[in-house]
Design a protein around this motif. Structure first.
Motif, PDB file in Angstrom:
ATOM      1  N   LYS A  14     142.938  60.323 -36.546  1.00 24.56           N
ATOM      2  CA  LYS A  14     142.093  59.128 -36.519  1.00 24.56           C
ATOM      3  C   LYS A  14     140.821  59.380 -35.707  1.00 24.56           C
TER       4      LYS A  14
ATOM      5  N   THR B  34     138.553  61.782 -37.639  1.00 27.97           N
ATOM      6  CA  THR B  34     137.947  61.070 -38.775  1.00 27.97           C
ATOM      7  C   THR B  34     136.840  60.136 -38.298  1.00 27.97           C
ATOM      8  N   ASP B  35     137.104  59.414 -37.223  1.00 29.24           N
ATOM      9  CA  ASP B  35     136.079  58.518 -36.666  1.00 29.24           C
ATOM     10  C   ASP B  35     134.852  59.302 -36.216  1.00 29.24           C
ATOM     11  N   THR B  36     135.068  60.437 -35.562  1.00 29.32           N
ATOM     12  CA  THR B  36     133.960  61.280 -35.109  1.00 29.32           C
ATOM     13  C   THR B  36     133.130  61.764 -36.289  1.00 29.32           C
TER      14      THR B  36
ATOM     15  N   ASN C  55     132.966  60.439 -39.339  1.00 27.50           N
ATOM     16  CA  ASN C  55     132.310  59.309 -40.004  1.00 27.50           C
ATOM     17  C   ASN C  55     131.114  58.779 -39.216  1.00 27.50           C
ATOM     18  N   ASN C  56     131.170  58.882 -37.906  1.00 29.37           N
ATOM     19  CA  ASN C  56     130.092  58.366 -37.059  1.00 29.37           C
ATOM     20  C   ASN C  56     129.036  59.417 -36.712  1.00 29.37           C
ATOM     21  N   SER C  57     129.209  60.641 -37.176  1.00 27.93           N
ATOM     22  CA  SER C  57     128.298  61.726 -36.799  1.00 27.93           C
ATOM     23  C   SER C  57     126.950  61.645 -37.509  1.00 27.93           C
ATOM     24  N   GLN C  58     126.916  61.007 -38.648  1.00 26.48           N
ATOM     25  CA  GLN C  58     125.705  60.921 -39.475  1.00 26.48           C
ATOM     26  C   GLN C  58     125.212  62.302 -39.918  1.00 26.48           C
TER      27      GLN C  58
END
Length: 70
Positions: free
Chosen positions: A18, A21-23, A25-28
């Motif tokens: 999780k 995945t969050d990292t 998705n938020n990395s741009q």
């Protein structure tokens, strides 16, 4: 002090996936950059994992010799 409860590996794995995945998705970052980074990280982890296996095998064999096992 009470006995510390160890987190089950299934829970630790779930939390790790999780967070990763969050990292991502938020990395741009574009997919091709993420792919290259993950490939490099994977290769590093594969080497570390192999070393750990070798160390564990050696420690196990040494303990077997000391205890008179096979």
């Amino acid at each position: 002090m009470g006995k510390q409860i160890m987190k089950p590996m299934t829970v630790a794995r779930h939390e790790f996936v999780k967070a990763l995945t969050d990292t991502i998705n938020n990395s741009q970052l574009p997919a091709f950059v993420i792919e290259a980074v993950l490939k490099d990280v994977y290769n590093d982890i594969r080497i570390i994992s192999q070393r750990q296996l070798e160390d564990d095998m050696k420690a196990y064999m040494d303990s077997q010799k000391k205890s008179g096992g096979h």
